[in-house]
Design a protein around this motif. Sequence first.
Motif, PDB file in Angstrom:
ATOM      1  N   SER A  68       0.821  -1.217   0.000  1.00  0.00           N
ATOM      2  CA  SER A  68       0.000   0.000   0.000  1.00  0.00           C
ATOM      3  C   SER A  68       0.851   1.262   0.000  1.00  0.00           C
ATOM      4  CB  SER A  68      -0.960   0.033   1.198  1.00  0.00           C
ATOM      5  OG  SER A  68      -0.280   0.196   2.421  1.00  0.00           O
ATOM      6  N   GLY A  69       2.101   1.143  -0.496  1.00  0.00           N
ATOM      7  CA  GLY A  69       2.986   2.304  -0.578  1.00  0.00           C
ATOM      8  C   GLY A  69       3.732   2.319  -1.893  1.00  0.00           C
ATOM      9  N   SER A  70       4.620   3.295  -2.062  1.00  0.00           N
ATOM     10  CA  SER A  70       5.404   3.414  -3.288  1.00  0.00           C
ATOM     11  C   SER A  70       6.754   2.735  -3.115  1.00  0.00           C
ATOM     12  CB  SER A  70       5.590   4.889  -3.661  1.00  0.00           C
ATOM     13  OG  SER A  70       6.146   5.628  -2.600  1.00  0.00           O
ATOM     14  N   ASN A  71       7.440   2.495  -4.226  1.00  0.00           N
ATOM     15  CA  ASN A  71       8.699   1.770  -4.227  1.00  0.00           C
ATOM     16  C   ASN A  71       9.837   2.612  -3.649  1.00  0.00           C
ATOM     17  OD1 ASN A  71       7.460  -0.450  -5.387  1.00  0.00           O
ATOM     18  ND2 ASN A  71       7.991   0.141  -7.479  1.00  0.00           N
ATOM     19  N   SER A  72      10.881   1.901  -3.195  1.00  0.00           N
ATOM     20  CA  SER A  72      12.084   2.536  -2.662  1.00  0.00           C
ATOM     21  C   SER A  72      13.296   2.032  -3.447  1.00  0.00           C
ATOM     22  CB  SER A  72      12.263   2.208  -1.173  1.00  0.00           C
ATOM     23  OG  SER A  72      11.140   2.604  -0.418  1.00  0.00           O
ATOM     24  N   TYR A  73      14.355   2.876  -3.474  1.00  0.00           N
ATOM     25  CA  TYR A  73      15.555   2.538  -4.239  1.00  0.00           C
ATOM     26  C   TYR A  73      16.788   2.970  -3.444  1.00  0.00           C
ATOM     27  CZ  TYR A  73      11.914   2.913  -7.808  1.00  0.00           C
ATOM     28  OH  TYR A  73      10.743   2.799  -8.513  1.00  0.00           O
ATOM     29  N   ARG A  74      17.878   2.222  -3.636  1.00  0.00           N
ATOM     30  CA  ARG A  74      19.158   2.593  -3.047  1.00  0.00           C
ATOM     31  C   ARG A  74      20.277   2.229  -4.013  1.00  0.00           C
ATOM     32  NH1 ARG A  74      19.104   1.227   3.496  1.00  0.00           N
ATOM     33  NH2 ARG A  74      17.393   2.650   4.004  1.00  0.00           N
ATOM     34  N   ALA A  75      21.295   3.079  -4.057  1.00  0.00           N
ATOM     35  CA  ALA A  75      22.495   2.804  -4.845  1.00  0.00           C
ATOM     36  C   ALA A  75      23.695   3.329  -4.077  1.00  0.00           C
ATOM     37  CB  ALA A  75      22.405   3.465  -6.218  1.00  0.00           C
ATOM     38  N   GLU A  76      24.811   2.598  -4.137  1.00  0.00           N
ATOM     39  CA  GLU A  76      25.994   3.006  -3.397  1.00  0.00           C
ATOM     40  C   GLU A  76      27.247   2.485  -4.077  1.00  0.00           C
ATOM     41  OE1 GLU A  76      26.423  -0.414  -0.026  1.00  0.00           O
ATOM     42  OE2 GLU A  76      24.703   0.958   0.194  1.00  0.00           O
ATOM     43  N   GLY A  77      28.357   3.105  -3.796  1.00  0.00           N
ATOM     44  CA  GLY A  77      29.632   2.684  -4.346  1.00  0.00           C
ATOM     45  C   GLY A  77      30.774   3.086  -3.444  1.00  0.00           C
ATOM     46  N   VAL A  78      31.824   2.256  -3.394  1.00  0.00           N
ATOM     47  CA  VAL A  78      33.003   2.500  -2.567  1.00  0.00           C
ATOM     48  C   VAL A  78      34.241   2.188  -3.394  1.00  0.00           C
ATOM     49  CG1 VAL A  78      34.240   1.882  -0.457  1.00  0.00           C
ATOM     50  CG2 VAL A  78      31.739   1.849  -0.480  1.00  0.00           C
TER      51      VAL A  78
END
Length: 751
Positions: free
Chosen positions: A226-236
């Motif tokens: 019942s909610g919207s999507n989430s996203y994550r991106a990262e780099g090291v």
Amino acid sequence: MGATIGGVEACKGPGVPLVGAFSLREALDRVSQGKGCAYSFVDARTVRFSAARPAPPAPRPVVAARPAVVAPEPIAPLAPLVINAGKRSPRLGALAGGVSVIGSPQLQDTGVGETGSVARQTAGFMTTNLGAARNKILLRGLSDGTFTGRTQSTVGTYLDDIPVNYNAPDPDLRLIDVDRVEVMRGPQGALYGGGSLSGIYRIVTRQPELGRYSASVGSTIATTESGSNSYRAEGVINAPIGRVSALRAAVYYDVDGGYLDDVNLRLSNVDKTTRRGGRAAWRATLGDWQLKLSSALQSVSSKDTQYVTLAPGGPRRANQVREIHRNRLSQTSVKISGSGDWGQFESVTGYVTHRYASRYDATVSLSEFSEEALELGVYDESARVRMAIEDMIYTAPAIGRLRWMIGGFLATSIEEGDADLRARSGAVSRSYYDENRKDRLNEYALYGEATYDLGGDWKVALGGRAFKTTVHTRSYVLAPPPGQTRDLDRAASFSGFSPKISIQRDLARGGMIYALSSEGYRAGGFNSGGLTRPSEARRVFRPDHLRNYEVGATLNPLDGRVSLRAALFYDDWRNIQTDQYFASGLSYTANIGDGRNRGLEIEAGWKATPRLTLKANALFNEPKLTRIAPGYGITDSASLPGVPDVSFGSLVTYQRPIAAATLMLTAETSYIGESRLTFDPRFSPTMGGYYTGKLSAQVMTDRWRAAVFVSNPWNSSSDTFAYGNPFSFGQVRQVTPQRPRTWSLALSANF
């Protein structure tokens, strides 16, 4: 090198310094040579030392062949961790006090990315749930209230060696490329000064690695029911520069989709939050000296708050405006450290800027500001904090049984704040309240600690901090009738001494028993806000002090397969500072009275089999207000707000090899008991009394990892924090439900 190393007690004799560029195996071979110990790799980044086995005797002639017997797989002990929370480097369990450490492997295995996730894995660690970068951290049941205002935080938040907040909400730094997080409970005034009244929360980042190129990338996609999507991106990335220096950098970008709908604004999923940031560090080794330059930046932007109100038709969100929030933190630091036969010296110089701003729907409180018929009220508040810090420490070489250190601390901060309430009548909008305020705070301190070995594995430690804090406040308030326009220009100075004493006995396998007494403090200040000039009793708030008495033990039975830490504590808190609200919704700071808390905290781990590990934590306490200041009308049954009598959590990890990879399953759960939002139970409904948790399944190798997580697996909507808006608080029942069940898919790769 990013490795976790345990069991070093098996190596005999003094350590041998290594200078140069080595692989991990080369370094381990050199330092263990001739020490009577051997090492083995638990995984690619975890090393365990053990006593070297004696050479087997010459084989005897075989008389008759016997069937081969397969030996059971050995169960590795739980590896000890090294911490710096005491401004030294003792092994976890060797420092008197309630200390917890979550290492990098556990952070990654359980998908911990923010402060709220840390709370489930450590005893007595709680956060409010107003929203990302809006929350307060509460430790060991010591709460000065659930609102954030002028009072200095009771928990000091550190990024490596620099504090990153004063009275601001927790910045909720993203836990990317982190070596570990450290939690120290109880007042830490002797070593850390003001703002460590109930403890320290420290994020220790990975250091640049010399002589080794490495990189990693990761991404996550999540869907909330019942909610919207989430996203994550990262780099090291880690890059050596020559043979004596290296550079390490990390970047990240997160979007947490909203899950609440506003029926008035006719908008869906209004509470979307975006977080972006990064860190960079350069380290150089020059003989016995090291130089490190580092910088960090994070920006958090929320489109709305995440509370709802109870109505006859059920919980709903029905505001007139979107309650946005912005939080931007930057930090720069220089660290110089050196060691030799003369001892060890360390100097850290840092500069922190912290800007944050919030908007609230103030419509229901407009009758306090004007007798006119007003249609819409909007309250905006913002702050800009600039803080410069110098902290230096000298640790002397051991002189017989005596070890000692001395340090000096200097900090200066300037906070500029603005608060404005505007209301609309017809097509005309005007300001009905405006305050511009500037606070300058300087702190000077000299601190130290000495430890003496009494013999028989007994040690006694004495420490203390002599401090002086000056505060200068200027404020100008513009408030048309019925308000009062006025200004303020006042200064004050506070000084004192914060002591610490402990006695401990070291036990076999790294265990210990101890008794400890410590103290914390916060400086006082001035109230300037409100529609009218504060009364004489509320124009100034005084310093508060907390004394902690504690006995505890750390045990590692069954050859280190079990770790157990327990502490009994009693805290005496005088002149408690707390942020409160007038009927208008504007805030002020008061000394509410005296309080105390007593309780038991427990943390345990058990390596049940080579593949199964169980961990648990719990806090049982009884926070109470023992003396109530005149003029507040609070009942004698008042308790410290926002903290339950009981909370506990557990973590189960199972892993086994599959083909050329490893399968890992985790199950995490925690329980937060019932509590009340304010000091007075008559006007504060019960909140809490709920479970939360997370499950995961992961497949990984040394080069890549794929993981599926599910948070709030039973899709509970329990009330986690019953506060969201000071202008409607007390007029409508506010509820902050848990985020609905969320499924996440995370992929990462190492190069």
